[in-house]
Design a protein around this motif. Structure first.
Motif, PDB file in Angstrom:
ATOM      1  N   ALA A 256       0.826  -1.224   0.000  1.00 55.45           N
ATOM      2  CA  ALA A 256       0.000   0.000   0.000  1.00 55.45           C
ATOM      3  C   ALA A 256       0.854   1.266   0.000  1.00 55.45           C
ATOM      4  N   VAL A 257       2.126   1.157   0.349  1.00 60.46           N
ATOM      5  CA  VAL A 257       3.022   2.319   0.377  1.00 60.46           C
ATOM      6  C   VAL A 257       3.598   2.587  -1.010  1.00 60.46           C
ATOM      7  N   GLU A 258       4.130   1.540  -1.637  1.00 62.57           N
ATOM      8  CA  GLU A 258       4.762   1.677  -2.953  1.00 62.57           C
ATOM      9  C   GLU A 258       3.794   1.320  -4.080  1.00 62.57           C
ATOM     10  N   PHE A 259       2.520   1.558  -3.845  1.00 67.07           N
ATOM     11  CA  PHE A 259       1.509   1.092  -4.792  1.00 67.07           C
ATOM     12  C   PHE A 259       1.567   1.789  -6.151  1.00 67.07           C
ATOM     13  N   LEU A 260       1.616   3.115  -6.177  1.00 68.64           N
ATOM     14  CA  LEU A 260       1.515   3.829  -7.450  1.00 68.64           C
ATOM     15  C   LEU A 260       2.568   3.417  -8.482  1.00 68.64           C
ATOM     16  N   PRO A 261       3.854   3.343  -8.116  1.00 69.95           N
ATOM     17  CA  PRO A 261       4.853   2.928  -9.114  1.00 69.95           C
ATOM     18  C   PRO A 261       4.613   1.500  -9.618  1.00 69.95           C
ATOM     19  N   SER A 262       4.048   0.660  -8.765  1.00 67.62           N
ATOM     20  CA  SER A 262       3.874  -0.753  -9.142  1.00 67.62           C
ATOM     21  C   SER A 262       2.480  -1.069  -9.671  1.00 67.62           C
TER      22      SER A 262
ATOM     23  N   LYS B  26       1.283   2.468   7.728  1.00 61.87           N
ATOM     24  CA  LYS B  26       2.225   3.543   7.405  1.00 61.87           C
ATOM     25  C   LYS B  26       1.471   4.823   7.019  1.00 61.87           C
ATOM     26  N   VAL B  27       2.048   5.955   7.386  1.00 63.87           N
ATOM     27  CA  VAL B  27       1.425   7.253   7.099  1.00 63.87           C
ATOM     28  C   VAL B  27       1.269   7.473   5.604  1.00 63.87           C
ATOM     29  N   THR B  28       2.236   6.996   4.842  1.00 65.60           N
ATOM     30  CA  THR B  28       2.231   7.221   3.390  1.00 65.60           C
ATOM     31  C   THR B  28       1.454   6.138   2.617  1.00 65.60           C
ATOM     32  N   ALA B  29       0.812   5.252   3.332  1.00 62.13           N
ATOM     33  CA  ALA B  29       0.070   4.171   2.662  1.00 62.13           C
ATOM     34  C   ALA B  29      -1.199   4.708   2.001  1.00 62.13           C
ATOM     35  N   HIS B  30      -1.535   4.169   0.858  1.00 57.72           N
ATOM     36  CA  HIS B  30      -2.776   4.535   0.170  1.00 57.72           C
ATOM     37  C   HIS B  30      -3.932   3.730   0.767  1.00 57.72           C
ATOM     38  N   THR B  31      -5.113   4.292   0.720  1.00 59.90           N
ATOM     39  CA  THR B  31      -6.287   3.619   1.264  1.00 59.90           C
ATOM     40  C   THR B  31      -6.718   2.465   0.351  1.00 59.90           C
ATOM     41  N   LYS B  32      -7.432   1.528   0.905  1.00 52.78           N
ATOM     42  CA  LYS B  32      -7.877   0.376   0.114  1.00 52.78           C
ATOM     43  C   LYS B  32      -8.859   0.796  -0.976  1.00 52.78           C
ATOM     44  N   GLU B  33      -9.659   1.861  -0.712  1.00 51.50           N
ATOM     45  CA  GLU B  33     -10.606   2.342  -1.729  1.00 51.50           C
ATOM     46  C   GLU B  33      -9.861   2.926  -2.926  1.00 51.50           C
ATOM     47  N   PHE B  34      -8.783   3.694  -2.641  1.00 53.96           N
ATOM     48  CA  PHE B  34      -7.976   4.277  -3.705  1.00 53.96           C
ATOM     49  C   PHE B  34      -7.310   3.177  -4.523  1.00 53.96           C
ATOM     50  N   ILE B  35      -6.752   2.201  -3.830  1.00 52.14           N
ATOM     51  CA  ILE B  35      -6.059   1.094  -4.504  1.00 52.14           C
ATOM     52  C   ILE B  35      -7.031   0.313  -5.383  1.00 52.14           C
ATOM     53  N   ARG B  36      -8.214   0.034  -4.868  1.00 53.73           N
ATOM     54  CA  ARG B  36      -9.216  -0.696  -5.651  1.00 53.73           C
ATOM     55  C   ARG B  36      -9.571   0.059  -6.939  1.00 53.73           C
ATOM     56  N   LYS B  37      -9.852   1.350  -6.812  1.00 53.53           N
ATOM     57  CA  LYS B  37     -10.249   2.147  -7.976  1.00 53.53           C
ATOM     58  C   LYS B  37      -9.127   2.235  -9.015  1.00 53.53           C
ATOM     59  N   GLN B  38      -7.899   2.393  -8.539  1.00 49.16           N
ATOM     60  CA  GLN B  38      -6.768   2.502  -9.468  1.00 49.16           C
ATOM     61  C   GLN B  38      -6.534   1.188 -10.204  1.00 49.16           C
TER      62      GLN B  38
ATOM     63  N   ALA C 134      -9.131  -5.466   1.445  1.00 48.42           N
ATOM     64  CA  ALA C 134      -8.968  -5.351   2.897  1.00 48.42           C
ATOM     65  C   ALA C 134      -7.638  -4.699   3.238  1.00 48.42           C
ATOM     66  N   ASP C 135      -7.580  -4.113   4.444  1.00 56.44           N
ATOM     67  CA  ASP C 135      -6.335  -3.534   4.975  1.00 56.44           C
ATOM     68  C   ASP C 135      -5.615  -4.567   5.837  1.00 56.44           C
ATOM     69  N   ALA C 136      -4.297  -4.426   5.922  1.00 52.03           N
ATOM     70  CA  ALA C 136      -3.515  -5.303   6.798  1.00 52.03           C
ATOM     71  C   ALA C 136      -2.157  -4.665   7.064  1.00 52.03           C
ATOM     72  N   SER C 137      -1.540  -5.121   8.156  1.00 52.10           N
ATOM     73  CA  SER C 137      -0.158  -4.734   8.452  1.00 52.10           C
ATOM     74  C   SER C 137       0.534  -5.951   9.034  1.00 52.10           C
TER      75      SER C 137
END
Length: 277
Positions: free
Chosen positions: A155-161, A194-206, A255-258
């Motif tokens: 969820a942190v390095e999501f956008l580049p990947s 992590k503070v810089t993590a993207h939300t699960k809703e954002f990740i799903r939509k992207q 879902a979210d997880a750590s």
């Protein structure tokens, strides 16, 4: 001698009591034979065949229920945290982080969070499949037995990947072994603490947007291929509509997880939803 005579008398009395039942059974048997003689052979054979097939189907259903899979497959890109999740689910420890796996980790165990529960709890066969592109064919070895798939995303390095994540997930969701069995998929957004993590809703939509673009490119690249060449392929989405996971034949949830913090409740819920205790 006296005891022997009494036993013989009792035996004779029993025979006399059973004689009416014997006569009745003989009559029923005679009637059944007469009835069967009146049935045309074709109808008789058909009835026997129906009885045999029905028995076979009932046996197959019971056998299927008895052997329902308890396998959950963890997959995703390298570095997403699959192996950490594997160890947290198994024994509650992240093992202080792990190196990239080159071979599948697998084990059959009761989830760590359930280790102190009383009563019968079904063990889970958990498989952590390496995410390196060269090792992904190993995934095909486990999918036919899977009761569910946990697709792990960083969820942190999501956008580049995101393009690579979406392409890999697209490949999984269009596999015949997944589509035909409607194997449920959980997109697990790991490192969500992590503070810089993207939300699960954002990740799903992207991912949905990226997969839609991927499908259009894929369809364009196949424009020169005959329909017969691609007839066995599965595709996602509905023609003319914006892609959404709700259009998939199998259930896809997020879902979210750590893993490092041991926050895996939503993943455990998904596992127990598809591997009943």
């Amino acid at each position: 001698m006296e005891g022997m005579e009494q036993w013989k008398d009792q035996l004779e009395q029993l025979k006399i009591q059973l004689e009416p039942w014997k006569i009745q059974l003989e009559q029923w048997l005679h009637q059944a034979i007469e009835y069967l003689d009146q049935i045309p052979p074709i109808q008789l054979y058909a009835a026997i065949a129906v009885l045999f097939i029905s028995t076979l189907l009932l046996f197959s259903i019971r056998l299927f229920k008895r052997t329902k899979s308890n396998t959950i497959v963890l997959t995703g890109l390298s570095g997403s945290g699959k192996t950490v999740l594997f160890y947290v689910l198994r024994d509650g420890s992240s093992h202080q982080g792990t190196v990239t796996s080159m071979e599948p980790n697998e084990g059959t165990f009761v989830l760590n969070s359930e280790s102190n529960k009383k009563g019968k709890i079904k063990s889970v066969h958990l498989v952590d499949v390496p995410g390196h592109s060269r090792l992904r064919p190993k995934l095909d070895e486990f999918l036919p037995q899977a009761a569910g798939i946990v697709f792990v995303v960083d969820a942190v390095e999501f956008l580049p990947s995101c393009p690579s994540v979406s392409e890999y997930l697209y490949d999984i969701l269009t596999k015949a072994s997944v589509v035909k069995k409607k194997i449920p998929v959980l997109i697990c957004c790991n490192k969500s603490d992590k503070v810089t993590a993207h939300t699960k809703e954002f990740i799903r939509k992207q991912i949905e947007k990226e997969m839609c673009d991927h499908y259009e490119k894929l369809r364009a690249s196949r424009s020169a291929i005959s329909a017969a060449d691609i007839s066995n392929d599965f595709t996602l989405g509905v023609s003319g509509e914006v892609f959404s996971f709700t259009q998939c034949r199998n259930a896809v949830t997020v879902a979210d997880a750590s893993g490092l913090k041991g926050e895996v409740a939503q993943v455990e819920h998904f596992i127990r939803e598809h591997v009943k205790p």
